[in-house]
Design a protein around this motif. Structure first.
Motif, PDB file in Angstrom:
ATOM      1  N   PHE A 225       6.713  17.080  -8.150  1.00 45.05           N
ATOM      2  CA  PHE A 225       5.471  16.587  -7.537  1.00 45.05           C
ATOM      3  C   PHE A 225       5.796  15.772  -6.295  1.00 45.05           C
ATOM      4  CE2 PHE A 225       4.532  17.409 -11.942  1.00 45.05           C
ATOM      5  CZ  PHE A 225       3.284  18.018 -11.895  1.00 45.05           C
ATOM      6  N   PRO A 226       5.262  16.183  -5.131  1.00 48.22           N
ATOM      7  CA  PRO A 226       5.563  15.468  -3.878  1.00 48.22           C
ATOM      8  C   PRO A 226       4.833  14.132  -3.779  1.00 48.22           C
ATOM      9  CG  PRO A 226       4.001  17.252  -3.478  1.00 48.22           C
ATOM     10  CD  PRO A 226       4.378  17.336  -4.931  1.00 48.22           C
ATOM     11  N   LEU A 227       5.103  13.432  -2.684  1.00 44.65           N
ATOM     12  CA  LEU A 227       4.525  12.088  -2.494  1.00 44.65           C
ATOM     13  C   LEU A 227       3.089  12.112  -1.960  1.00 44.65           C
ATOM     14  CD1 LEU A 227       7.509  10.229  -0.714  1.00 44.65           C
ATOM     15  CD2 LEU A 227       6.787  10.014  -3.105  1.00 44.65           C
ATOM     16  N   ASP A 228       2.668  13.268  -1.456  1.00 43.93           N
ATOM     17  CA  ASP A 228       1.427  13.351  -0.661  1.00 43.93           C
ATOM     18  C   ASP A 228       0.236  12.604  -1.250  1.00 43.93           C
ATOM     19  OD1 ASP A 228       3.241  15.043   0.383  1.00 43.93           O
ATOM     20  OD2 ASP A 228       1.970  16.810   0.463  1.00 43.93           O
ATOM     21  N   GLU A 229       0.026  12.776  -2.570  1.00 45.43           N
ATOM     22  CA  GLU A 229      -1.162  12.181  -3.201  1.00 45.43           C
ATOM     23  C   GLU A 229      -1.116  10.645  -3.195  1.00 45.43           C
ATOM     24  OE1 GLU A 229      -3.931  13.597  -4.709  1.00 45.43           O
ATOM     25  OE2 GLU A 229      -3.309  15.560  -3.975  1.00 45.43           O
ATOM     26  N   HIS A 230       0.071  10.077  -2.965  1.00 49.17           N
ATOM     27  CA  HIS A 230       0.235   8.632  -3.195  1.00 49.17           C
ATOM     28  C   HIS A 230       0.415   7.806  -1.919  1.00 49.17           C
ATOM     29  CE1 HIS A 230       0.550  10.153  -7.198  1.00 49.17           C
ATOM     30  NE2 HIS A 230       1.557  10.925  -6.821  1.00 49.17           N
ATOM     31  N   ILE A 231       0.520   8.512  -0.796  1.00 49.48           N
ATOM     32  CA  ILE A 231       0.816   7.804   0.464  1.00 49.48           C
ATOM     33  C   ILE A 231      -0.303   6.823   0.816  1.00 49.48           C
ATOM     34  CG2 ILE A 231       1.196   8.127   2.951  1.00 49.48           C
ATOM     35  CD1 ILE A 231       2.540  10.842   2.182  1.00 49.48           C
ATOM     36  N   GLY A 232      -1.544   7.266   0.674  1.00 44.73           N
ATOM     37  CA  GLY A 232      -2.690   6.399   0.996  1.00 44.73           C
ATOM     38  C   GLY A 232      -2.727   5.158   0.123  1.00 44.73           C
ATOM     39  N   ALA A 233      -2.455   5.348  -1.162  1.00 38.10           N
ATOM     40  CA  ALA A 233      -2.494   4.219  -2.103  1.00 38.10           C
ATOM     41  C   ALA A 233      -1.399   3.198  -1.766  1.00 38.10           C
ATOM     42  CB  ALA A 233      -2.330   4.720  -3.531  1.00 38.10           C
ATOM     43  N   PHE A 234      -0.209   3.678  -1.454  1.00 40.60           N
ATOM     44  CA  PHE A 234       0.874   2.758  -1.101  1.00 40.60           C
ATOM     45  C   PHE A 234       0.571   2.056   0.229  1.00 40.60           C
ATOM     46  CE2 PHE A 234       4.520   2.623  -3.991  1.00 40.60           C
ATOM     47  CZ  PHE A 234       4.038   3.475  -4.980  1.00 40.60           C
ATOM     48  N   ARG A 235      -0.069   2.797   1.136  1.00 39.51           N
ATOM     49  CA  ARG A 235      -0.442   2.162   2.401  1.00 39.51           C
ATOM     50  C   ARG A 235      -1.410   1.011   2.127  1.00 39.51           C
ATOM     51  NH1 ARG A 235      -2.256   6.588   5.840  1.00 39.51           N
ATOM     52  NH2 ARG A 235      -0.072   7.165   5.943  1.00 39.51           N
ATOM     53  N   ARG A 236      -2.377   1.273   1.255  1.00 41.53           N
ATOM     54  CA  ARG A 236      -3.333   0.205   0.931  1.00 41.53           C
ATOM     55  C   ARG A 236      -2.614  -0.980   0.258  1.00 41.53           C
ATOM     56  NH1 ARG A 236      -8.485   0.900  -3.002  1.00 41.53           N
ATOM     57  NH2 ARG A 236      -9.323   2.097  -1.267  1.00 41.53           N
ATOM     58  N   ALA A 237      -1.718  -0.656  -0.678  1.00 40.28           N
ATOM     59  CA  ALA A 237      -0.987  -1.723  -1.380  1.00 40.28           C
ATOM     60  C   ALA A 237      -0.197  -2.572  -0.388  1.00 40.28           C
ATOM     61  CB  ALA A 237      -0.053  -1.123  -2.425  1.00 40.28           C
ATOM     62  N   ASN A 238       0.480  -1.902   0.532  1.00 40.15           N
ATOM     63  CA  ASN A 238       1.281  -2.642   1.510  1.00 40.15           C
ATOM     64  C   ASN A 238       0.387  -3.463   2.440  1.00 40.15           C
ATOM     65  OD1 ASN A 238       3.903  -1.866   0.639  1.00 40.15           O
ATOM     66  ND2 ASN A 238       3.631   0.139   1.571  1.00 40.15           N
ATOM     67  N   THR A 239      -0.764  -2.902   2.804  1.00 44.07           N
ATOM     68  CA  THR A 239      -1.717  -3.639   3.656  1.00 44.07           C
ATOM     69  C   THR A 239      -2.217  -4.892   2.947  1.00 44.07           C
ATOM     70  OG1 THR A 239      -2.412  -1.575   4.675  1.00 44.07           O
ATOM     71  CG2 THR A 239      -3.888  -3.438   4.945  1.00 44.07           C
ATOM     72  N   LEU A 240      -2.409  -4.769   1.636  1.00 47.18           N
ATOM     73  CA  LEU A 240      -2.876  -5.910   0.849  1.00 47.18           C
ATOM     74  C   LEU A 240      -1.770  -6.933   0.578  1.00 47.18           C
ATOM     75  CD1 LEU A 240      -5.082  -4.032  -1.817  1.00 47.18           C
ATOM     76  CD2 LEU A 240      -5.896  -5.529   0.020  1.00 47.18           C
ATOM     77  N   GLY A 241      -0.545  -6.585   0.974  1.00 46.17           N
ATOM     78  CA  GLY A 241       0.574  -7.506   0.754  1.00 46.17           C
ATOM     79  C   GLY A 241       1.137  -7.439  -0.657  1.00 46.17           C
TER      80      GLY A 241
END
Ligand SMILES: [Zn+2]
Length: 334
Positions: A170-186
């Motif tokens: 399973f590639p990362l594609d589905e999770h990139i947005g979620a990690f971006r949000r997590a990182n944005t939230l600190g």
């Protein structure tokens, strides 16, 4: 310096609740279970064909862990195991969405686990924090859900988001947005990578998920540029050597890339990953690494110091754990 590895205080960052149901725990959840049946159902073969076969061995635990009481008993059992191992600070992890089959809501699941984690760790006199996992086969929506849970409970004992499960399929594609949000939230972020796939997967994970720690990551040695990046960026690798042998990443422990990583200057720690599925305590893992890879007692102590440095513990806990490690080192030296 010669010492009993069991007596050494330890820090563990990578161990899954649903992979750590000892016999005592399972008997409480399923009366009549014999030790032989337990071993056959809950412990994966010493050599699996791959990570996918290993992951299938977690299913019997997930069947059990669908009620409040089962979650409480399993977390309590895990804290007992950590205490018996002389782990003084641990970050334990699980995927809340895997425990909703009988109607528990993910937030209820997190609250049950947090409450029991604090009750049991207080009783045992150790420190624990919780990491919430999303899984490779989950859809984007579920990953965003896990990010929301991490954000909601970050002041109550949840310290990070992790991506776990089947790296190869399973590639990362589905999770990139979620990690971006997590990182944005600190929020703190971790991902399993460089286990079932090679250095390219580590590079892709760093590029796309911007994590500060990687679960495993041990195949980054396959590309010197990726290894150099892991060193230069201070990416902490949560290394689980015996589990890597079990999932056939390395044929035997002496072939593991651990020393290559250590010699290159990677910040890393030793962890069990799966106390039951791999049939392993952290003490045993330390002893195996001593024997197969020539680690000294100082190397083992350094593992806990590195783990603590890369941990997401509050500063007061870091200070307390650092003092306990230093006191132990002084006693041994004296
Ligand atoms: Zn893991």
């Amino acid at each position: 310096m010669t010492l009993n590895v069991l007596s050494m205080p330890k820090v563990e960052l990578h161990t899954h609740i649903d992979c750590s149901l000892d016999f005592e725990t399972v008997v409480r959840l399923q009366s009549g279970m014999t030790f032989q049946d337990y071993c056959e159902a809950f412990i994966a073969p010493e050599k699996c064909t791959d990570l996918t076969q290993f992951l299938a061995c977690i299913d019997p635990a997930l069947v059990l862990l669908q009620t409040k009481m089962a979650l409480q008993i399993s977390v309590d059992g895990m804290i007992r195991q950590l205490t018996a191992d002389n782990v003084i600070y641990a970050e334990i992890r699980f995927a809340p969405h895997l425990h909703t089959r009988n109607g528990l809501r993910p937030e209820e699941v997190v609250e049950i686990v947090l409450s029991q984690m604090f009750e049991s760790s207080k009783r045992e006199g150790i420190y624990c924090r919780l990491i919430l996992c999303t899984l490779r086969h989950f859809k984007a929506e579920q990953s965003f859900d896990v990010v929301d849970l991490v954000a909601r409970y970050q002041t109550q004992g949840v310290v990070a988001l992790d991506l776990a499960a089947d790296e190869a399929n399973f590639p990362l594609d589905e999770h990139i947005g979620a990690f971006r949000r997590a990182n944005t939230l600190g929020l703190n972020t971790i991902a399993h990578a460089g286990e079932a796939r090679g250095a390219g997967s580590v590079q892709e994970t760093l590029d796309k998920l911007s994590v500060s720690r990687i679960g495993h990551g041990v195949r980054c040695v396959e590309d010197p540029r990726v290894l150099e990046r892991v060193v230069n960026d201070g990416i902490h690798l949560e290394v689980c050597p015996s589990c890597n042998v079990q999932t056939d990443i390395f044929s035997q422990l002496k072939d593991h890339s651990l020393n290559q990583l250590k010699d290159a200057g990677v910040t890393l720690s030793l962890n069990t990953d799966a106390r039951t599925t791999t049939n392993l305590s952290l003490t045993q893992e330390y002893e195996r690494v001593q024997e197969a890879l020539g680690w000294t007692e100082q190397d083992l102590l350094n593992s806990s110091h590195s783990a603590l440095g890369a941990s997401f513990a509050p500063d007061d806990i870091k200070l307390s754990v650092r003092q306990k490690l230093a006191t132990f080192a002084k006693e041994v030296a004296g």
